[in-house]
Motif scaffolding. Structure first.
Motif, mmCIF file in Angstrom:
data_model
loop_
_atom_site.group_PDB
_atom_site.id
_atom_site.type_symbol
_atom_site.label_atom_id
_atom_site.label_comp_id
_atom_site.label_asym_id
_atom_site.label_seq_id
_atom_site.Cartn_x
_atom_site.Cartn_y
_atom_site.Cartn_z
ATOM 1 N N PRO A 131 52.177 35.123 41.171
ATOM 2 C CA PRO A 131 51.866 35.979 42.322
ATOM 3 C C PRO A 131 50.672 36.890 42.036
ATOM 4 O O PRO A 131 50.494 37.365 40.909
ATOM 5 C CB PRO A 131 53.144 36.793 42.505
ATOM 6 N N PHE A 132 49.880 37.099 43.070
ATOM 7 C CA PHE A 132 48.632 37.858 42.903
ATOM 8 C C PHE A 132 48.239 38.464 44.237
ATOM 9 O O PHE A 132 48.353 37.814 45.282
ATOM 10 C CB PHE A 132 47.527 36.906 42.420
ATOM 11 N N TYR A 133 47.817 39.708 44.213
ATOM 12 C CA TYR A 133 47.333 40.369 45.430
ATOM 13 C C TYR A 133 45.926 40.892 45.191
ATOM 14 O O TYR A 133 45.626 41.460 44.133
ATOM 15 C CB TYR A 133 48.245 41.536 45.824
ATOM 16 N N HIS A 134 45.072 40.715 46.197
ATOM 17 C CA HIS A 134 43.734 41.303 46.134
ATOM 18 C C HIS A 134 43.340 41.793 47.513
ATOM 19 O O HIS A 134 43.355 41.027 48.476
ATOM 20 C CB HIS A 134 42.701 40.293 45.637
ATOM 21 N N GLY A 135 42.992 43.055 47.612
ATOM 22 C CA GLY A 135 42.477 43.597 48.858
ATOM 23 C C GLY A 135 40.976 43.381 48.937
ATOM 24 O O GLY A 135 40.231 43.805 48.042
ATOM 25 N N VAL A 136 40.527 42.675 49.978
ATOM 26 C CA VAL A 136 39.094 42.409 50.166
ATOM 27 C C VAL A 136 38.544 43.549 51.008
ATOM 28 O O VAL A 136 38.565 43.506 52.241
ATOM 29 C CB VAL A 136 38.864 41.049 50.847
ATOM 30 N N VAL A 137 38.069 44.593 50.338
ATOM 31 C CA VAL A 137 37.697 45.834 51.011
ATOM 32 C C VAL A 137 36.191 45.864 51.300
ATOM 33 O O VAL A 137 35.410 45.097 50.729
ATOM 34 C CB VAL A 137 38.112 47.060 50.171
ATOM 35 N N THR A 138 35.813 46.775 52.179
ATOM 36 C CA THR A 138 34.430 46.829 52.670
ATOM 37 C C THR A 138 33.404 46.895 51.552
ATOM 38 O O THR A 138 32.355 46.243 51.614
ATOM 39 C CB THR A 138 34.260 48.040 53.602
#
Length: 284
Positions: A131-138
Motif C-alpha cells: 500500500p502506498f499513498y501520494h498526494g499530487v499537490v499543486t
C-alpha cells in the motif's frame, strides 16, 4: 496514424459510499474494452448534500485509485494513520495493492468537480504490491502552455518531463484546458498502449469525432490523438496505460483474477488478516 474513437460511454447516475451522488462511467461491463482502466466515476455538483456523506473507511485490494479534483476539497485517511487533503486542481494516488483501508471525505465547496479512476494491478503483483499513498499537490504539478490553452502533468510523462510514476503499470494523466476552437495533438505511440479521453467540461472533437461532455472515449491503435474545442472552452482529461489482457474477478472494492482469490479476500475481511503490508505509505 491517428488513434480513432472506437467507443464512447457516458455512464449512469448512481450512489456510492455513504450516499454520494455520482455518474458511474466505467464499470464491470467495460473492463475488456477499457483495460486496464476498471472504474471511472465522475462527480459534478454545486450542492454539498450530493456528496458530503463521503466514502467512510473501506477496504481495497488489487487496484490503484487515482482521484482528481478540478474543483473542490477532499480529505484522505487510511489504516496507517495518514491524513491528507487535496484541493482545486490536485490529485491523490492510492496503491491499495495487497490490501488497504482508507476513507475519502469531500468537503463543502462552491463546486465539486472531478473523477476517480481505478487502475488494475497485474496479477503477478496484486498480492506483493505494498500500500502506498501520494498526494499530487499543486507545487509538484508541471504546467505547459499550449498555443490555445494549457496542459497540466499530473502523472507519468509528457515530452520528456516526468511526474509521479506508476510502479506496477505506467499511467500518463493530463489535465488539458483548451480555449474556444483551440486544439492539441498528443503523441501516443505503442501497440499495447490503452488510451482514453474524458470530456470533463464541454463538448469536444477527439480525432475528428464529436464527443459530448462527461464522456469516456476509448481510442484505437495509432500514434497520435487530436483534441479540439468548439465554440466554448473545454477541460479534457487524457489517460494512458498498458493493456493487461488478464481475467478480471471483481466484487465491490476488490479486484482479483479468479473467484477463489475473491473468496480468500472476503474471508480475510471477515476473519482478519486482510492487510498484508503496513509500511510503505508516504505521508504527504
Amino acid at each position: 496514424m491517428l488513434r480513432k474513437v472506437i467507443k464512447q460511454v457516458q455512464g449512469y447516475r448512481t450512489q456510492d459510499g455513504a450516499g454520494v451522488s455520482l455518474v458511474r462511467v466505467l464499470g464491470n461491463q467495460t473492463t475488456d474494452e477499457y483495460d486496464p482502466f476498471l472504474m471511472l466515476d465522475a462527480f459534478d455538483s454545486t450542492d454539498p448534500s450530493d456528496y458530503i456523506a463521503g466514502f467512510p473507511m473501506h477496504p481495497h485490494r488489487g487496484i490503484e485509485t487515482f482521484t482528481f479534483l478540478s474543483k473542490g476539497t477532499m480529505i484522505h485517511e487510511d489504516h496507517l494513520g495518514t491524513k491528507a487533503a487535496i484541493h482545486d486542481g490536485e490529485a491523490q494516488w492510492l496503491t491499495a495493492g495487497s490490501g488497504a483501508f482508507h476513507s475519502e471525505m469531500p468537503q463543502p465547496s462552491e463546486r465539486m468537480l472531478g473523477l476517480q479512476l481505478w487502475l488494475n494491478i497485474p496479477a503477478k503483483y496484486k498480492m506483493t504490491a505494498e500500500p502506498f499513498y501520494h498526494g499530487v499537490v499543486t507545487s509538484e504539478i508541471q504546467e505547459f502552455p499550449l498555443e490555445h490553452g494549457k496542459l497540466r502533468l499530473l502523472a507519468g510523462n509528457y515530452q520528456g518531463h516526468s511526474g509521479i510514476q506508476g510502479k506496477y503499470l505506467p499511467l500518463d494523466y493530463y489535465d488539458i484546458f483548451l480555449d474556444p476552437h483551440g486544439s492539441i495533438e498528443l503523441s501516443v505511440p505503442g501497440k499495447n498502449k490503452s488510451a482514453m479521453v474524458f470530456t470533463l467540461e464541454g463538448d469536444a472533437k477527439v480525432s475528428g469525432t464529436p464527443v459530448k461532455e462527461k464522456t469516456a472515449v476509448k481510442l484505437g491503435d495509432g500514434d497520435t490523438v487530436t483534441i479540439e474545442a468548439g465554440d466554448d472552452p473545454i477541460e479534457i482529461i487524457f489517460m494512458c496505460s498498458e493493456r493487461l489482457g488478464e481475467p478480471v474477478a471483481w466484487y465491490g472494492p476488490i479486484v482479483m483474477n479468479t473467484s477463489d482469490e475473491l473468496i480468500t479476500a472476503l474471508d480475510e475481511l471477515e476473519q482478519g488478516g486482510f492487510v498484508k503490508h503496513a509500511a510503505a505509505y508516504e505521508n504527504k
